[in-house]
Design a protein around this motif. Structure first.
Motif, short mmCIF file in Angstrom:
data_model
loop_
_atom_site.label_atom_id
_atom_site.label_comp_id
_atom_site.label_asym_id
_atom_site.label_seq_id
_atom_site.Cartn_x
_atom_site.Cartn_y
_atom_site.Cartn_z
N SER A 1 0.85 -1.18 0.00
CA SER A 1 0.00 0.00 0.00
C SER A 1 0.89 1.24 0.00
CB SER A 1 -0.90 0.00 1.23
OG SER A 1 -1.82 1.06 1.17
N HIS A 2 0.28 2.39 -0.27
CA HIS A 2 1.05 3.64 -0.24
C HIS A 2 1.65 3.88 1.14
CE1 HIS A 2 -1.16 4.76 -3.95
NE2 HIS A 2 0.02 5.30 -4.23
N PHE A 3 0.89 3.53 2.19
CA PHE A 3 1.36 3.77 3.55
C PHE A 3 1.11 2.56 4.44
CE2 PHE A 3 0.65 8.02 1.93
CZ PHE A 3 1.80 8.66 2.33
N LEU A 4 2.06 2.33 5.34
CA LEU A 4 1.97 1.30 6.34
C LEU A 4 2.08 2.00 7.70
CD1 LEU A 4 2.14 -1.83 6.91
CD2 LEU A 4 4.60 -1.51 6.99
N PHE A 5 1.14 1.72 8.61
CA PHE A 5 1.13 2.37 9.92
C PHE A 5 1.61 1.40 10.99
CE2 PHE A 5 -0.99 3.33 13.96
CZ PHE A 5 -0.44 4.59 14.19
N LEU A 6 2.61 1.84 11.76
CA LEU A 6 3.11 1.06 12.89
C LEU A 6 2.85 1.86 14.16
CD1 LEU A 6 6.57 0.03 11.44
CD2 LEU A 6 4.62 -1.45 11.81
N PRO A 7 2.04 1.34 15.10
CA PRO A 7 1.76 2.07 16.35
C PRO A 7 3.06 2.39 17.09
CG PRO A 7 0.38 0.11 16.16
CD PRO A 7 1.38 0.05 15.05
N GLY A 8 3.15 3.60 17.61
CA GLY A 8 4.33 4.02 18.34
C GLY A 8 5.47 4.48 17.46
N TYR A 9 5.36 4.27 16.15
CA TYR A 9 6.41 4.67 15.23
C TYR A 9 5.89 5.70 14.23
CZ TYR A 9 10.24 4.52 11.91
OH TYR A 9 11.27 4.87 11.10
N GLY A 10 4.76 5.37 13.60
CA GLY A 10 4.17 6.27 12.60
C GLY A 10 3.99 5.57 11.27
N TYR A 11 4.03 6.37 10.21
CA TYR A 11 3.76 5.88 8.86
C TYR A 11 5.04 5.62 8.09
CZ TYR A 11 -1.10 7.20 9.55
OH TYR A 11 -2.37 7.30 10.02
N LEU A 12 5.04 4.53 7.35
CA LEU A 12 6.12 4.21 6.43
C LEU A 12 5.54 4.29 5.02
CD1 LEU A 12 7.56 1.02 8.18
CD2 LEU A 12 8.49 3.34 8.26
N LYS A 13 6.21 4.98 4.14
CA LYS A 13 5.71 5.15 2.78
C LYS A 13 6.23 4.04 1.87
CE LYS A 13 5.00 8.64 -0.70
NZ LYS A 13 5.17 10.02 -1.08
N MET A 14 5.33 3.54 1.01
CA MET A 14 5.65 2.53 0.00
C MET A 14 6.31 1.29 0.61
SD MET A 14 4.37 3.81 -2.72
CE MET A 14 5.03 2.81 -4.01
N HIS A 15 5.59 0.62 1.49
CA HIS A 15 6.06 -0.61 2.11
C HIS A 15 5.08 -1.75 1.83
CE1 HIS A 15 9.21 1.53 4.12
NE2 HIS A 15 9.58 0.44 4.77
N ALA A 16 5.56 -2.95 2.02
CA ALA A 16 4.73 -4.14 1.85
C ALA A 16 4.85 -5.02 3.08
CB ALA A 16 5.17 -4.91 0.61
N VAL A 17 3.87 -5.89 3.25
CA VAL A 17 3.89 -6.86 4.34
C VAL A 17 3.78 -8.26 3.75
CG1 VAL A 17 2.93 -5.33 6.09
CG2 VAL A 17 1.40 -6.72 4.74
N GLU A 18 4.42 -9.19 4.39
CA GLU A 18 4.28 -10.60 4.03
C GLU A 18 3.49 -11.25 5.15
OE1 GLU A 18 7.00 -14.48 2.93
OE2 GLU A 18 7.95 -12.53 3.19
N ILE A 19 2.41 -11.91 4.77
CA ILE A 19 1.51 -12.53 5.74
C ILE A 19 1.50 -14.03 5.51
CG2 ILE A 19 -0.88 -12.68 6.54
CD1 ILE A 19 -1.22 -9.78 5.62
N ASP A 20 1.73 -14.78 6.57
CA ASP A 20 1.72 -16.24 6.51
C ASP A 20 0.84 -16.74 7.64
OD1 ASP A 20 2.30 -18.80 5.73
OD2 ASP A 20 4.29 -18.85 6.63
N ASP A 21 -0.13 -17.55 7.32
CA ASP A 21 -1.09 -18.08 8.30
C ASP A 21 -1.77 -16.96 9.09
OD1 ASP A 21 -0.84 -20.76 7.64
OD2 ASP A 21 0.86 -21.04 8.98
N GLY A 22 -2.09 -15.84 8.42
CA GLY A 22 -2.81 -14.75 9.04
C GLY A 22 -1.97 -13.82 9.88
N GLN A 23 -0.67 -14.12 10.02
CA GLN A 23 0.23 -13.34 10.87
C GLN A 23 1.29 -12.66 10.00
OE1 GLN A 23 2.09 -15.57 14.05
NE2 GLN A 23 3.91 -14.34 13.88
#
Length: 87
Positions: free
Chosen positions: A8-30
């Protein structure tokens, strides 16, 4: 469950803020990995809005949620924003 790469354009991490142009890898819902999106990565799904990561305090796992639509100018949800867990 299938492993997924979601960006997505932005990824939000609580306590850190927003990261621009990041992706996540999800395995078994985690969430098992986050990384900067550099160029086109094979099998990556693009999601509109913001991906937010939240920890499960009991087990130390992280889960990803999509917030869409989302106002990226004010970095706030808008009327009609829905939250959906990404599996």
């Amino acid at each position: 469950m299938k492993r997924r790469l979601i960006a997505s354009h932005f990824l939000f991490l609580p306590g850190y803020g927003y990261l621009k142009m990041h992706a996540v890898e999800i395995d078994d819902g985690q969430v098992c990995r986050i990384f900067p999106l550099e160029g086109e990565t094979e099998d990556t799904e693009w999601m509109p809005g913001v991906i937010a990561l939240f920890p499960d305090g009991e087990r130390g796992e992280w889960f990803a949620y999509l917030y869409a639509p989302f106002n990226v100018v004010s970095m706030q949800p808008v009327a009609g924003t829905r939250r959906r867990r990404l599996l």
